[in-house]
Write an enzyme that holds these catalytic residues in place. Sequence first.
Site, PDB file in Angstrom:
ATOM      1  N   GLU A  93      54.310  36.892  19.892  1.00  0.00           N
ATOM      2  CA  GLU A  93      55.109  37.880  20.618  1.00  0.00           C
ATOM      3  C   GLU A  93      55.783  37.253  21.822  1.00  0.00           C
ATOM      4  O   GLU A  93      55.293  36.288  22.397  1.00  0.00           O
ATOM      5  CB  GLU A  93      54.191  38.987  21.136  1.00  0.00           C
ATOM      6  CG  GLU A  93      53.605  39.810  20.031  1.00  0.00           C
ATOM      7  CD  GLU A  93      52.683  40.889  20.571  1.00  0.00           C
ATOM      8  OE1 GLU A  93      52.083  41.567  19.758  1.00  0.00           O
ATOM      9  OE2 GLU A  93      52.569  41.027  21.800  1.00  0.00           O
ATOM     10  N   CYS A 106      58.378  36.253  29.064  1.00  0.00           N
ATOM     11  CA  CYS A 106      56.986  35.834  28.885  1.00  0.00           C
ATOM     12  C   CYS A 106      56.857  35.166  27.524  1.00  0.00           C
ATOM     13  O   CYS A 106      57.066  35.804  26.496  1.00  0.00           O
ATOM     14  CB  CYS A 106      56.093  37.071  28.985  1.00  0.00           C
ATOM     15  SG  CYS A 106      54.366  36.709  28.715  1.00  0.00           S
ATOM     16  N   CYS A 113      44.380  32.656  20.007  1.00  0.00           N
ATOM     17  CA  CYS A 113      43.819  31.915  21.133  1.00  0.00           C
ATOM     18  C   CYS A 113      42.333  31.716  20.898  1.00  0.00           C
ATOM     19  O   CYS A 113      41.633  32.630  20.481  1.00  0.00           O
ATOM     20  CB  CYS A 113      44.048  32.675  22.440  1.00  0.00           C
ATOM     21  SG  CYS A 113      43.423  31.777  23.881  1.00  0.00           S
ATOM     22  N   CYS A 117      38.579  35.704  25.232  1.00  0.00           N
ATOM     23  CA  CYS A 117      38.278  36.606  26.355  1.00  0.00           C
ATOM     24  C   CYS A 117      38.082  38.020  25.805  1.00  0.00           C
ATOM     25  O   CYS A 117      38.856  38.481  24.966  1.00  0.00           O
ATOM     26  CB  CYS A 117      39.408  36.590  27.375  1.00  0.00           C
ATOM     27  SG  CYS A 117      39.712  34.948  28.032  1.00  0.00           S
ATOM     28  N   CYS A 120      40.937  40.693  25.986  1.00  0.00           N
ATOM     29  CA  CYS A 120      42.279  40.289  25.558  1.00  0.00           C
ATOM     30  C   CYS A 120      42.466  40.489  24.063  1.00  0.00           C
ATOM     31  O   CYS A 120      41.667  40.014  23.258  1.00  0.00           O
ATOM     32  CB  CYS A 120      42.514  38.826  25.930  1.00  0.00           C
ATOM     33  SG  CYS A 120      44.080  38.175  25.300  1.00  0.00           S
ATOM     34  N   GLY A 169      48.007  32.659  23.802  1.00  0.00           N
ATOM     35  CA  GLY A 169      47.531  31.276  23.805  1.00  0.00           C
ATOM     36  C   GLY A 169      47.189  30.727  25.181  1.00  0.00           C
ATOM     37  O   GLY A 169      47.569  31.293  26.204  1.00  0.00           O
ATOM     38  N   GLU A 170      46.464  29.622  25.171  1.00  0.00           N
ATOM     39  CA  GLU A 170      46.067  28.942  26.404  1.00  0.00           C
ATOM     40  C   GLU A 170      46.940  27.682  26.550  1.00  0.00           C
ATOM     41  O   GLU A 170      46.736  26.703  25.825  1.00  0.00           O
ATOM     42  CB  GLU A 170      44.562  28.592  26.335  1.00  0.00           C
ATOM     43  CG  GLU A 170      44.066  27.669  27.416  1.00  0.00           C
ATOM     44  CD  GLU A 170      44.477  28.063  28.824  1.00  0.00           C
ATOM     45  OE1 GLU A 170      44.243  29.210  29.239  1.00  0.00           O
ATOM     46  OE2 GLU A 170      45.069  27.209  29.522  1.00  0.00           O
ATOM     47  N   SER A 201      50.165  30.248  33.388  1.00  0.00           N
ATOM     48  CA  SER A 201      48.864  30.864  33.638  1.00  0.00           C
ATOM     49  C   SER A 201      47.793  30.241  32.742  1.00  0.00           C
ATOM     50  O   SER A 201      47.981  30.089  31.542  1.00  0.00           O
ATOM     51  CB  SER A 201      48.968  32.365  33.351  1.00  0.00           C
ATOM     52  OG  SER A 201      47.700  32.964  33.432  1.00  0.00           O
ATOM     53  N   SER A 223      43.748  32.799  35.746  1.00  0.00           N
ATOM     54  CA  SER A 223      43.129  34.077  35.384  1.00  0.00           C
ATOM     55  C   SER A 223      41.675  34.039  35.833  1.00  0.00           C
ATOM     56  O   SER A 223      40.824  33.520  35.127  1.00  0.00           O
ATOM     57  CB  SER A 223      43.198  34.273  33.866  1.00  0.00           C
ATOM     58  OG  SER A 223      44.531  34.428  33.465  1.00  0.00           O
ATOM     59  N   LEU A 224      41.432  34.589  36.996  1.00  0.00           N
ATOM     60  CA  LEU A 224      40.084  34.512  37.562  1.00  0.00           C
ATOM     61  C   LEU A 224      39.229  35.687  37.076  1.00  0.00           C
ATOM     62  O   LEU A 224      38.174  35.494  36.484  1.00  0.00           O
ATOM     63  CB  LEU A 224      40.197  34.478  39.099  1.00  0.00           C
ATOM     64  CG  LEU A 224      38.924  34.116  39.856  1.00  0.00           C
ATOM     65  CD1 LEU A 224      38.374  32.776  39.429  1.00  0.00           C
ATOM     66  CD2 LEU A 224      39.199  34.118  41.369  1.00  0.00           C
ATOM     67  N   HIS A 225      39.677  36.884  37.375  1.00  0.00           N
ATOM     68  CA  HIS A 225      39.078  38.116  36.842  1.00  0.00           C
ATOM     69  C   HIS A 225      37.640  38.423  37.263  1.00  0.00           C
ATOM     70  O   HIS A 225      37.082  39.430  36.802  1.00  0.00           O
ATOM     71  CB  HIS A 225      39.141  38.166  35.311  1.00  0.00           C
ATOM     72  CG  HIS A 225      40.514  37.971  34.731  1.00  0.00           C
ATOM     73  ND1 HIS A 225      41.666  38.364  35.369  1.00  0.00           N
ATOM     74  CD2 HIS A 225      40.928  37.416  33.551  1.00  0.00           C
ATOM     75  CE1 HIS A 225      42.715  38.056  34.612  1.00  0.00           C
ATOM     76  NE2 HIS A 225      42.291  37.483  33.522  1.00  0.00           N
ATOM     77  N   ASN A 302      45.051  46.880  30.327  1.00  0.00           N
ATOM     78  CA  ASN A 302      45.821  47.551  29.293  1.00  0.00           C
ATOM     79  C   ASN A 302      44.905  47.729  28.074  1.00  0.00           C
ATOM     80  O   ASN A 302      44.606  46.767  27.380  1.00  0.00           O
ATOM     81  CB  ASN A 302      47.004  46.640  28.929  1.00  0.00           C
ATOM     82  CG  ASN A 302      48.205  47.428  28.489  1.00  0.00           C
ATOM     83  OD1 ASN A 302      48.075  48.548  28.000  1.00  0.00           O
ATOM     84  ND2 ASN A 302      49.364  46.853  28.652  1.00  0.00           N
ATOM     85  N   CYS A 345      49.556  42.388  25.401  1.00  0.00           N
ATOM     86  CA  CYS A 345      49.777  41.199  24.593  1.00  0.00           C
ATOM     87  C   CYS A 345      49.012  41.248  23.272  1.00  0.00           C
ATOM     88  O   CYS A 345      47.829  41.519  23.232  1.00  0.00           O
ATOM     89  CB  CYS A 345      49.336  39.995  25.398  1.00  0.00           C
ATOM     90  SG  CYS A 345      49.674  38.489  24.585  1.00  0.00           S
TER      91      CYS A 345
HETATM   92  N1  SAH Z   1      45.776  32.193  28.305  1.00  0.00           N
HETATM   93  C1  SAH Z   1      46.373  32.272  29.577  1.00  0.00           C
HETATM   94  C2  SAH Z   1      47.761  32.878  29.564  1.00  0.00           C
HETATM   95  C3  SAH Z   1      47.989  34.038  28.655  1.00  0.00           C
HETATM   96  S1  SAH Z   1      47.144  35.548  29.041  1.00  0.00           S
HETATM   97  C4  SAH Z   1      45.474  33.015  30.537  1.00  0.00           C
HETATM   98  O1  SAH Z   1      44.509  33.604  30.092  1.00  0.00           O
HETATM   99  O2  SAH Z   1      45.755  32.951  31.728  1.00  0.00           O
HETATM  100  C5  SAH Z   1      48.121  36.180  30.389  1.00  0.00           C
HETATM  101  C6  SAH Z   1      47.404  37.171  31.273  1.00  0.00           C
HETATM  102  O3  SAH Z   1      47.208  38.443  30.619  1.00  0.00           O
HETATM  103  C7  SAH Z   1      46.016  36.706  31.703  1.00  0.00           C
HETATM  104  O4  SAH Z   1      45.838  36.829  33.077  1.00  0.00           O
HETATM  105  C8  SAH Z   1      45.140  37.637  30.923  1.00  0.00           C
HETATM  106  O5  SAH Z   1      43.890  37.732  31.499  1.00  0.00           O
HETATM  107  C9  SAH Z   1      45.929  38.924  30.924  1.00  0.00           C
HETATM  108  N2  SAH Z   1      45.447  39.903  29.949  1.00  0.00           N
HETATM  109  C10 SAH Z   1      44.803  39.683  28.780  1.00  0.00           C
HETATM  110  N3  SAH Z   1      44.476  40.840  28.175  1.00  0.00           N
HETATM  111  C11 SAH Z   1      44.910  41.835  28.975  1.00  0.00           C
HETATM  112  C12 SAH Z   1      44.861  43.273  28.887  1.00  0.00           C
HETATM  113  N4  SAH Z   1      44.310  43.891  27.856  1.00  0.00           N
HETATM  114  N5  SAH Z   1      45.418  43.981  29.897  1.00  0.00           N
HETATM  115  C13 SAH Z   1      46.004  43.353  30.941  1.00  0.00           C
HETATM  116  N6  SAH Z   1      46.086  42.010  31.076  1.00  0.00           N
HETATM  117  C14 SAH Z   1      45.548  41.252  30.103  1.00  0.00           C
HETATM  118 FE1  SF4 Z   2      43.444  33.402  25.460  1.00  0.00          FE
HETATM  119 FE2  SF4 Z   2      44.453  34.073  27.859  1.00  0.00          FE
HETATM  120 FE3  SF4 Z   2      43.801  35.964  26.041  1.00  0.00          FE
HETATM  121 FE4  SF4 Z   2      41.878  34.598  27.258  1.00  0.00          FE
HETATM  122  S1  SF4 Z   2      43.361  35.985  28.246  1.00  0.00           S
HETATM  123  S2  SF4 Z   2      41.984  35.050  25.054  1.00  0.00           S
HETATM  124  S3  SF4 Z   2      42.809  32.590  27.438  1.00  0.00           S
HETATM  125  S4  SF4 Z   2      45.404  34.430  25.834  1.00  0.00           S
END
Ligand code: SAH
Ligand code: SF4
Length: 359
Positions: A93, A106, A113, A117, A120, A169-170, A201, A223-225, A302, A345
Amino acid sequence: MTEKKELTNLTKEELENEIIAIGEKKFRAKQLWQWIYFRGETDFEKMSNLSLPFRQFLQENYTISRPKIVAEQISVDKTHKWLLEFADKERVEMVYIPEKDRGAVCISTQVGCAMGCKFCHTGSQKFTRNLTVGEIVGQFMVARDAYNEWPSPTDETRYLSNIVVMGMGEPLNNLENVTKALNILTDCEGIGISRRRITMSTSGIAPRIVEAMQRTGVRLAVSLHAPNNYIRSQIMPINDKFSIEEIMKACAEYQKGDHSRYITFEYLLLKGINDSQENARELINLLKKYKLRALFNLIPFNPWPGCAFEPSDKKTIEEFSKTLDKAGFAAPVRVARGQDILAACGQLKSKKEKDKNKS
Ligand code: SAH
Ligand code: SF4
């Protein structure tokens, strides 16, 4: 018959070498580069300053392709989402998020990936493969096609002004191709997006952060979270491999001696998991300990079908933001965009796959 070679997989230097190797002059590579990346041309026949035999040779041996658009949605707030397909039918996407007079595209770096996570949607899909250089660059070129931004406009007037490497993806796990793709996207004789307008990111592949930033020169987002390893490991399995401390050390190393290097920490707010005032205070102490120059990007979660988490309440998010702000860390809340078009995403991709299975 040998397969035709895809030119968008080549860096500028590789293209020059290719052209010299087929017996043409070096400046022909520059002309070709401008056709592809300044004018956005995909048809060799239209490259009028190249000789007819050279054009024919290119036509017979090379391609300039774009990912195929399989589905497209435009939200009421003008957020534009594409589902793109590559030659082997794999899909990713891409999203364009317009602001008032500019906007960010984006882009994705992998199919699926491997980081898994828990929050995600992409992470819940299996990792298939890295994207090639041409597939990464090609995404942005599709967006340029859609908004008629050829030839490359000057910086002030461009609508597609920024790039965020935040799709599927990462990126640090596909660093070779991502670096080459970013070199192409920023080349000033072509697409010419400034490195300062690109943010990459990462989920925190600590040993690659410094190298990645040195090689690409773009902005860093992490992406600390979570404020501690206990919470982070519950939602991001990669944290068992690279702890928060390792990430912080890599970030401090990256900032050493250069005051212009600000880091954005993305922080996804999950109800009852990482959104308390105590979590906010722990976060502040963490950043202070490592003396990082940073700002936060608070992301409302989301939700997607099958995911166990819930988004934090609006009030909780606001209070979290205020606490960080008071401690000197700007912490704007990301405005949710494209709510009506499955903008989280990975969602458009999985919807299409379900539709495909139905038919
Ligand atoms: N893999 C990389 C970049 C892609 S993800 C990373 O993880 O940083 C891009 C961003 O979207 C990250 O900060 C991720 O944590 C966030 N993200 C993933 N799932 C999400 C969701 N369901 N709602 C909001 N943000 C989300
Ligand atoms: Fe991969 Fe980023 Fe999603 Fe984590 S948040 S699964 S690293 S795309």
